[in-house]
Design a protein around this motif. Structure first.
Motif, PDB file in Angstrom:
ATOM      1  N   TYR A  30      -4.905  -1.261  -2.867  1.00  0.00           N
ATOM      2  CA  TYR A  30      -5.957  -0.432  -2.737  1.00  0.00           C
ATOM      3  C   TYR A  30      -6.327  -0.306  -4.143  1.00  0.00           C
ATOM      4  CZ  TYR A  30      -5.897   0.135   2.235  1.00  0.00           C
ATOM      5  OH  TYR A  30      -6.172  -0.235   3.722  1.00  0.00           O
ATOM      6  N   ALA A  56       0.701  -1.143  -0.084  1.00  0.00           N
ATOM      7  CA  ALA A  56       0.228  -0.107  -0.051  1.00  0.00           C
ATOM      8  C   ALA A  56       1.033   1.127  -0.057  1.00  0.00           C
ATOM      9  CB  ALA A  56      -0.875  -0.028   1.268  1.00  0.00           C
ATOM     10  N   TYR A  94      -9.053   4.753  -4.293  1.00  0.00           N
ATOM     11  CA  TYR A  94      -7.730   4.719  -3.665  1.00  0.00           C
ATOM     12  C   TYR A  94      -6.981   5.999  -3.690  1.00  0.00           C
ATOM     13  CZ  TYR A  94      -5.140   4.272  -8.027  1.00  0.00           C
ATOM     14  OH  TYR A  94      -4.398   4.687  -9.400  1.00  0.00           O
ATOM     15  N   SER A 128     -15.058  -5.092  -1.722  1.00  0.00           N
ATOM     16  CA  SER A 128     -13.466  -5.331  -1.765  1.00  0.00           C
ATOM     17  C   SER A 128     -13.207  -6.683  -1.755  1.00  0.00           C
ATOM     18  CB  SER A 128     -13.079  -4.607  -0.756  1.00  0.00           C
ATOM     19  OG  SER A 128     -13.373  -3.225  -0.393  1.00  0.00           O
TER      20      SER A 128
END
Length: 374
Positions: free
Chosen positions: A44, A12, A52, A93
């Motif tokens: 993300y 990330a 994101y 997600s």
């Protein structure tokens, strides 16, 4: 349709450290087997493809203006096994991640961010999937945020973290002390005379390197830079990274002959090699880069939860100082500059911590899991 890969590294973009660790891991794996196809992917971008960028922007705002909120969440997650384990794992997600993994079909997954580990272990449980997950903990922490049932191996920074995790019920055979993965240039021998000449550093200079520019976490008062300018023995380098606003704000100090303001540079390892003292925020990656470089440090105004935990490690091991004001910072720079025995003591402690760094073990352990599952 996504490109298939052998090893998927999920990370990330909350700061540059997690991606830096991911790239280091990829490099060391390919040293063992250059034919292994490794993909590094921002988690993300998979689970929140439309949001994101806003998530990262919000994070920057939260760090700047909402530190108490961030720290409340951080300590709740790390001190309570039941709080927030999957508080950000939504069904949509999870479905996106499942589809992505079905396309990519990696033999193993490596996580360098705690939420990545949370999602993958949830995916494994919900879909009865046995794909191995290796989590590389990128801070010197002992909390539960990183720990998830269904994780197959943990790569940790120090033996202290190792023992702490094992005490929390994780099998000792699945926890490996490797140090936090850092780029190979921090571990290579340097030609110091050549580097000193390149950076115009003499034997009498006391070189100070200041980092933390990504979030602007450096002294703001003009008086600090005037003090540096008046101490001609000090040669100060400030790396502002990609923070253009910060560079523009402090570039005026380049007018002083002993202050050098730099934008992004890929020569950090070289600069660290000729540096006597590092001033930085206490991110785990930067700390281990400094440890590998035999470089004592001063931590300036730590505020985030993981930074405060890293500071405990620093003070416990006597690797450097933690300061909360510019006056304290000036006092500590003066102390280390005037008393070589203090700096030597810190370097001795740093060399002890270097024993945790084992990139060969990191690569070998990952490859052992990969070879069993390819």
């Amino acid at each position: 349709m996504q490109t298939k890969c052998d090893i998927l590294i999920l990370t990330a973009d909350f700061g540059s450290g997690h991606k830096s660790v991911s790239n280091a891991i990829k490099s060391y794996i390919n040293d063992v087997d250059s034919n292994v196809n490794i993909e590094i992917v921002d988690m993300y971008k998979i689970i929140r493809p439309k949001l994101y960028k806003y998530i990262y922007k919000f994070f920057g705002i939260l760090i700047k203006y909402g530190t108490p909120i961030y720290n409340f969440d951080y300590y709740k997650k790390n001190n309570n096994d039941k709080f927030g384990k999957l508080h950000s794992c939504y069904k949509s997600s999870s479905r996106r991640l499942a589809r992505y993994l079905e396309d990519v079909q990696p033999s193993i997954i490596i996580s360098t961010f705690p939420t990545c580990s949370a999602y993958v272990t949830k995916h494994k449980k919900d879909n009865n999937v046995s794909i191995p997950l290796i989590t590389c903990i990128t801070d010197i922490v002992k909390g539960s945020e990183w720990l998830h049932k269904g994780n197959d191996m943990y790569l940790v920074a120090t033996d202290t973290v190792n023992k702490s995790i094992v005490k929390r019920g994780i099998s000792k055979d699945s926890v490996i002390t490797t140090g936090i993965p850092i780029r190979r240039e921090f571990l290579e021998d340097k030609n110091l005379p050549e580097l000193r000449q390149e950076y115009n550093v003499s034997q009498k200079d006391f070189v100070v390197l200041m980092m933390g520019g990504g979030l602007g976490l450096i002294p703001k008062e003009v008086s600090f830079y005037e003090w540096i300018a008046a101490n001609k023995r000090i040669k100060l380098y400030i790396i502002t990274g990609n923070n253009k606003d910060l560079y523009n704000k402090i570039s005026k100090y380049n007018e002083y002959s002993n202050i050098n303001i730099l934008k992004y540079t890929d020569k950090v390892a070289d600069i660290m090699a000729v540096t006597d003292l590092l001033i930085t925020k206490p991110g785990g990656i930067t700390l281990f880069e400094a440890i590998a470089s035999n470089l004592p440090f001063i931590i300036y105004k730590p505020v985030l939860g993981q930074e405060l935990e890293n500071c405990r490690y620093i003070e416990e091991k006597e690797l450097g100082y933690v300061v909360q004001s510019e006056k304290e910072l000036i006092d500590k720079i003066s102390l280390v500059m005037k008393h070589e025995d203090i700096r030597s003591k810190m370097i001795k402690s740093i060399k002890e911590e270097q024993k945790n760094i084992d990139m060969k073990s990191l690569a070998d352990n990952i490859m052992s899991v990969y070879n069993l599952n390819k």
